[in-house]
Write a protein that holds these residues in place. Structure first.
Motif, PDB file in Angstrom:
ATOM      1  N   THR A 109       0.876  -1.165   0.000  1.00 22.43           N
ATOM      2  CA  THR A 109       0.000   0.000   0.000  1.00 22.43           C
ATOM      3  C   THR A 109       0.914   1.216   0.000  1.00 22.43           C
ATOM      4  O   THR A 109       1.896   1.255   0.749  1.00 22.43           O
ATOM      5  N   ALA A 110       0.623   2.187  -0.836  1.00 26.82           N
ATOM      6  CA  ALA A 110       1.512   3.341  -0.984  1.00 26.82           C
ATOM      7  C   ALA A 110       0.700   4.637  -1.023  1.00 26.82           C
ATOM      8  O   ALA A 110      -0.525   4.612  -1.097  1.00 26.82           O
ATOM      9  N   SER A 111       1.398   5.755  -0.990  1.00 32.03           N
ATOM     10  CA  SER A 111       0.760   7.065  -1.090  1.00 32.03           C
ATOM     11  C   SER A 111       1.651   7.994  -1.899  1.00 32.03           C
ATOM     12  O   SER A 111       2.809   7.667  -2.167  1.00 32.03           O
ATOM     13  N   ASN A 112       1.116   9.134  -2.291  1.00 34.41           N
ATOM     14  CA  ASN A 112       1.841  10.140  -3.076  1.00 34.41           C
ATOM     15  C   ASN A 112       2.232   9.614  -4.454  1.00 34.41           C
ATOM     16  O   ASN A 112       3.401   9.575  -4.823  1.00 34.41           O
ATOM     17  N   LEU A 113       1.219   9.244  -5.221  1.00 36.54           N
ATOM     18  CA  LEU A 113       1.428   8.660  -6.537  1.00 36.54           C
ATOM     19  C   LEU A 113       2.325   9.518  -7.422  1.00 36.54           C
ATOM     20  O   LEU A 113       3.246   9.002  -8.056  1.00 36.54           O
ATOM     21  N   GLN A 114       2.081  10.811  -7.481  1.00 41.01           N
ATOM     22  CA  GLN A 114       2.895  11.670  -8.352  1.00 41.01           C
ATOM     23  C   GLN A 114       4.360  11.638  -7.952  1.00 41.01           C
ATOM     24  O   GLN A 114       5.250  11.552  -8.800  1.00 41.01           O
ATOM     25  N   VAL A 115       4.633  11.663  -6.650  1.00 45.50           N
ATOM     26  CA  VAL A 115       6.019  11.622  -6.172  1.00 45.50           C
ATOM     27  C   VAL A 115       6.673  10.304  -6.576  1.00 45.50           C
ATOM     28  O   VAL A 115       7.827  10.281  -7.021  1.00 45.50           O
ATOM     29  N   VAL A 116       5.947   9.202  -6.446  1.00 41.14           N
ATOM     30  CA  VAL A 116       6.496   7.896  -6.822  1.00 41.14           C
ATOM     31  C   VAL A 116       6.768   7.846  -8.321  1.00 41.14           C
ATOM     32  O   VAL A 116       7.840   7.401  -8.755  1.00 41.14           O
TER      33      VAL A 116
END
Length: 135
Positions: free
Chosen positions: A74-81
């Motif tokens: 599970t992750a967050s900050n799609l644009q940063v990734v």
């Protein structure tokens, strides 16, 4: 017997530093305590949970073993990734899960292990997707 949750994944690596650079520098895990095993490796953490164990110094199998297809986080900050993957020249595939609209991003670690990162449907569509995996 009952399963209470996932403890960790273990991956083999041909290059410990490259793998750590990927999982720490690109995906944002942190290196933490690892018992003093007789072989090289690292335990990588999300918060206070060691979720990924890396083992080095053991030959990689010539042929894939087992049936595990990939590991998912599970992750967050799609644009940063997306920006980070593009900056490191790491190809990926991004799509929305049908029905759920959750974002799913797939890429590979330096030794070819498939990694899935799942982002909330509420995350905006990223801009500047430069590198993509083939189907």
């Amino acid at each position: 017997m009952a399963i209470d949750g996932m403890n960790h994944f273990t991956v083999l690596t041909s290059d410990l530093e490259k793998s750590k650079a990927f999982y720490i520098g690109v995906l944002g895990l942190t290196e933490g305590y690892r018992p003093p095993f007789a072989f090289p490796g690292a335990w990588l953490y999300s918060g206070d949970q060691a979720i990924l164990h890396i083992i080095a110094g053991k030959p990689l199998p010539v042929e894939a073993q087992g049936v595990i297809d990939h590991m998912a986080f599970t992750a967050s900050n799609l644009q940063v990734v997306v920006d980070t993957l593009n900056q490191h020249g790491i190809p990926f595939k991004l799509h929305r899960l049908v029905g759920e609209h959750t974002w799913q991003l797939f890429c590979h670690d330096p030794d070819g292990a498939k990694v899935e990162l799942d982002f909330a449907a509420s995350e905006p569509e990223p801009r500047a997707i430069n590198t993509q995996l083939g189907s």
